[in-house]
Structure formats: C-alpha cells, structure tokens
Design a protein around this motif. Structure first.
Motif, PDB file in Angstrom:
ATOM      1  N   GLY A   1       0.822  -1.212   0.000  1.00 32.15           N
ATOM      2  CA  GLY A   1       0.000   0.000   0.000  1.00 32.15           C
ATOM      3  C   GLY A   1       0.850   1.254   0.000  1.00 32.15           C
ATOM      4  N   GLU A   2       1.892   1.259   0.800  1.00 32.48           N
ATOM      5  CA  GLU A   2       2.792   2.407   0.847  1.00 32.48           C
ATOM      6  C   GLU A   2       3.517   2.606  -0.481  1.00 32.48           C
ATOM      7  OE1 GLU A   2       5.391   2.326   4.228  1.00 32.48           O
ATOM      8  OE2 GLU A   2       3.722   2.181   5.648  1.00 32.48           O
ATOM      9  N   LEU A   3       3.962   1.518  -1.077  1.00 33.68           N
ATOM     10  CA  LEU A   3       4.635   1.621  -2.376  1.00 33.68           C
ATOM     11  C   LEU A   3       3.678   2.130  -3.448  1.00 33.68           C
ATOM     12  CD1 LEU A   3       6.833  -1.614  -2.416  1.00 33.68           C
ATOM     13  CD2 LEU A   3       7.629   0.749  -2.374  1.00 33.68           C
ATOM     14  N   GLY A   4       2.447   1.638  -3.424  1.00 28.67           N
ATOM     15  CA  GLY A   4       1.446   2.102  -4.387  1.00 28.67           C
ATOM     16  C   GLY A   4       1.133   3.577  -4.214  1.00 28.67           C
ATOM     17  N   ALA A   5       1.003   4.015  -2.973  1.00 27.60           N
ATOM     18  CA  ALA A   5       0.737   5.438  -2.715  1.00 27.60           C
ATOM     19  C   ALA A   5       1.910   6.297  -3.162  1.00 27.60           C
ATOM     20  CB  ALA A   5       0.459   5.644  -1.222  1.00 27.60           C
ATOM     21  N   ALA A   6       3.125   5.847  -2.886  1.00 25.62           N
ATOM     22  CA  ALA A   6       4.311   6.606  -3.310  1.00 25.62           C
ATOM     23  C   ALA A   6       4.382   6.674  -4.833  1.00 25.62           C
ATOM     24  CB  ALA A   6       5.576   5.957  -2.749  1.00 25.62           C
ATOM     25  N   ARG A   7       4.061   5.587  -5.504  1.00 31.96           N
ATOM     26  CA  ARG A   7       4.072   5.568  -6.971  1.00 31.96           C
ATOM     27  C   ARG A   7       3.013   6.520  -7.528  1.00 31.96           C
ATOM     28  NH1 ARG A   7       3.490  -0.172  -9.027  1.00 31.96           N
ATOM     29  NH2 ARG A   7       5.551  -0.296  -8.108  1.00 31.96           N
ATOM     30  N   ALA A   8       1.837   6.532  -6.919  1.00 33.82           N
ATOM     31  CA  ALA A   8       0.773   7.436  -7.376  1.00 33.82           C
ATOM     32  C   ALA A   8       1.176   8.900  -7.176  1.00 33.82           C
ATOM     33  CB  ALA A   8      -0.520   7.128  -6.637  1.00 33.82           C
TER      34      ALA A   8
ATOM     35  N   ALA B   1       3.644  19.250   0.033  1.00 32.48           N
ATOM     36  CA  ALA B   1       2.664  19.654   1.048  1.00 32.48           C
ATOM     37  C   ALA B   1       2.375  21.151   0.947  1.00 32.48           C
ATOM     38  CB  ALA B   1       3.169  19.302   2.444  1.00 32.48           C
ATOM     39  N   LYS B   2       3.434  21.932   0.745  1.00 34.61           N
ATOM     40  CA  LYS B   2       3.258  23.381   0.584  1.00 34.61           C
ATOM     41  C   LYS B   2       2.474  23.691  -0.688  1.00 34.61           C
ATOM     42  CE  LYS B   2       5.796  27.674   0.059  1.00 34.61           C
ATOM     43  NZ  LYS B   2       7.049  28.254  -0.333  1.00 34.61           N
ATOM     44  N   ASP B   3       2.791  22.974  -1.764  1.00 34.77           N
ATOM     45  CA  ASP B   3       2.081  23.170  -3.030  1.00 34.77           C
ATOM     46  C   ASP B   3       0.594  22.860  -2.880  1.00 34.77           C
ATOM     47  OD1 ASP B   3       4.480  23.834  -4.211  1.00 34.77           O
ATOM     48  OD2 ASP B   3       4.796  21.857  -5.123  1.00 34.77           O
ATOM     49  N   MET B   4       0.297  21.771  -2.198  1.00 34.98           N
ATOM     50  CA  MET B   4      -1.113  21.394  -2.003  1.00 34.98           C
ATOM     51  C   MET B   4      -1.832  22.429  -1.143  1.00 34.98           C
ATOM     52  SD  MET B   4      -1.724  18.811  -3.828  1.00 34.98           S
ATOM     53  CE  MET B   4      -3.352  18.445  -3.238  1.00 34.98           C
ATOM     54  N   ALA B   5      -1.166  22.947  -0.125  1.00 31.66           N
ATOM     55  CA  ALA B   5      -1.781  23.975   0.723  1.00 31.66           C
ATOM     56  C   ALA B   5      -2.065  25.233  -0.094  1.00 31.66           C
ATOM     57  CB  ALA B   5      -0.867  24.297   1.902  1.00 31.66           C
ATOM     58  N   GLU B   6      -1.120  25.604  -0.958  1.00 31.61           N
ATOM     59  CA  GLU B   6      -1.327  26.780  -1.813  1.00 31.61           C
ATOM     60  C   GLU B   6      -2.465  26.549  -2.802  1.00 31.61           C
ATOM     61  OE1 GLU B   6       2.433  27.638  -3.598  1.00 31.61           O
ATOM     62  OE2 GLU B   6       3.265  28.487  -1.758  1.00 31.61           O
TER      63      GLU B   6
ATOM     64  N   LYS C   1       4.196  10.052  -7.092  1.00 25.49           N
ATOM     65  CA  LYS C   1       5.267  10.355  -8.043  1.00 25.49           C
ATOM     66  C   LYS C   1       4.687  10.643  -9.417  1.00 25.49           C
ATOM     67  CE  LYS C   1       9.699   8.811  -9.728  1.00 25.49           C
ATOM     68  NZ  LYS C   1      10.769   7.836  -9.609  1.00 25.49           N
ATOM     69  N   ARG C   2       3.683   9.878  -9.828  1.00 29.03           N
ATOM     70  CA  ARG C   2       3.043  10.109 -11.129  1.00 29.03           C
ATOM     71  C   ARG C   2       2.344  11.465 -11.180  1.00 29.03           C
ATOM     72  NH1 ARG C   2       0.432   4.166 -12.378  1.00 29.03           N
ATOM     73  NH2 ARG C   2       2.412   3.142 -12.828  1.00 29.03           N
ATOM     74  N   LEU C   3       1.862  11.917 -10.041  1.00 29.87           N
ATOM     75  CA  LEU C   3       1.205  13.223  -9.967  1.00 29.87           C
ATOM     76  C   LEU C   3       2.201  14.362  -9.779  1.00 29.87           C
ATOM     77  CD1 LEU C   3      -1.839  12.312  -7.706  1.00 29.87           C
ATOM     78  CD2 LEU C   3      -1.873  12.847 -10.149  1.00 29.87           C
ATOM     79  N   GLY C   4       3.471  14.027  -9.591  1.00 30.75           N
ATOM     80  CA  GLY C   4       4.494  15.050  -9.382  1.00 30.75           C
ATOM     81  C   GLY C   4       4.485  15.604  -7.971  1.00 30.75           C
ATOM     82  N   LEU C   5       4.015  14.812  -7.014  1.00 36.86           N
ATOM     83  CA  LEU C   5       3.901  15.272  -5.623  1.00 36.86           C
ATOM     84  C   LEU C   5       4.783  14.473  -4.670  1.00 36.86           C
ATOM     85  CD1 LEU C   5       0.026  15.696  -5.526  1.00 36.86           C
ATOM     86  CD2 LEU C   5       1.740  17.487  -5.713  1.00 36.86           C
ATOM     87  N   GLU C   6       5.921  13.974  -5.169  1.00 36.84           N
ATOM     88  CA  GLU C   6       6.755  13.129  -4.314  1.00 36.84           C
ATOM     89  C   GLU C   6       7.820  13.908  -3.545  1.00 36.84           C
ATOM     90  OE1 GLU C   6       9.194  13.423  -8.051  1.00 36.84           O
ATOM     91  OE2 GLU C   6       7.087  13.369  -7.567  1.00 36.84           O
TER      92      GLU C   6
END
Length: 102
Positions: free
Chosen positions: A32-39, A51-56, A41-46
């Motif tokens: 599950g952790e690997l899948g979440a990290a892969r997702a 976190a700052k980008d998402m808050a903005e 990364k694909r979204l460019g949020l790794e």
C-alpha cells in the motif's frame, strides 16, 4: 466499491495455506505504501515541497470559490435593482408621471 473484502479473503486464504498473518499484513501494508508513493510520483507530488504546493492550491481554490460567490451575489443584486427600477418606471408611466419628465 472497496477492495477490503477481497483483501480479507486473500489474507484468510493465505493464512489457511500456512502463511503467517503478521507477515501477510506487513506485505499488504508495504504494498500500500509503495502504491501510494508511486501514485504521488506520477502526480508530481513526491518531493518535500508537495505539502506546501497542495496547501497553496487549496488556498487558491478557496479564493476562487469566494470570488465566484461574490460575483453571483453582485449579479443577483444588480438584477434585483434593475427589476425594481423597471417597476418604478412602469408605475410612474401608469400613474401619469411621464408628463412631468417632458
């Protein structure tokens, strides 16, 4: 639709076949952790700035929603004012106040 029943069945099946339940749960958690990290990364949020980008982005989205509400309220206000002005003009014409304007 969740995969929890399928996952539970697979864990039960593996345990019945001799696999240790603790080991299976650890494998599932790691997958599950690997899948979440892969997702992410694909979204460019790794990266650490994600976190700052998402808050903005959330702040920007909130500001956009507030702006839309303000525009709608202003538009409704103008429509109501124009309607009332038309009613007043109609009453003035109906009551004969049109001659005063000339």
């Amino acid at each position: 639709m969740t995969n929890e029943p399928v996952l539970a069945q697979l864990l039960d099946q593996a345990e019945d076949e001799g696999a240790d339940l603790v080991t299976l749960r650890a494998i599932v958690e790691e997958a599950g952790e690997l899948g979440a990290a892969r997702a992410l990364k694909r979204l460019g949020l790794e990266d650490s700035a994600a976190a700052k980008d998402m808050a903005e982005l959330r702040e920007l989205l909130g500001a956009w929603r507030d702006a839309k509400k303000s525009v709608v309220k202003a538009l409704i206000g103008w429509i109501v004012r124009m309607g009332l002005a038309l009613v007043l003009v109609g009453l003035a014409v109906r009551l004969g106040f049109g001659g005063w304007v000339k």
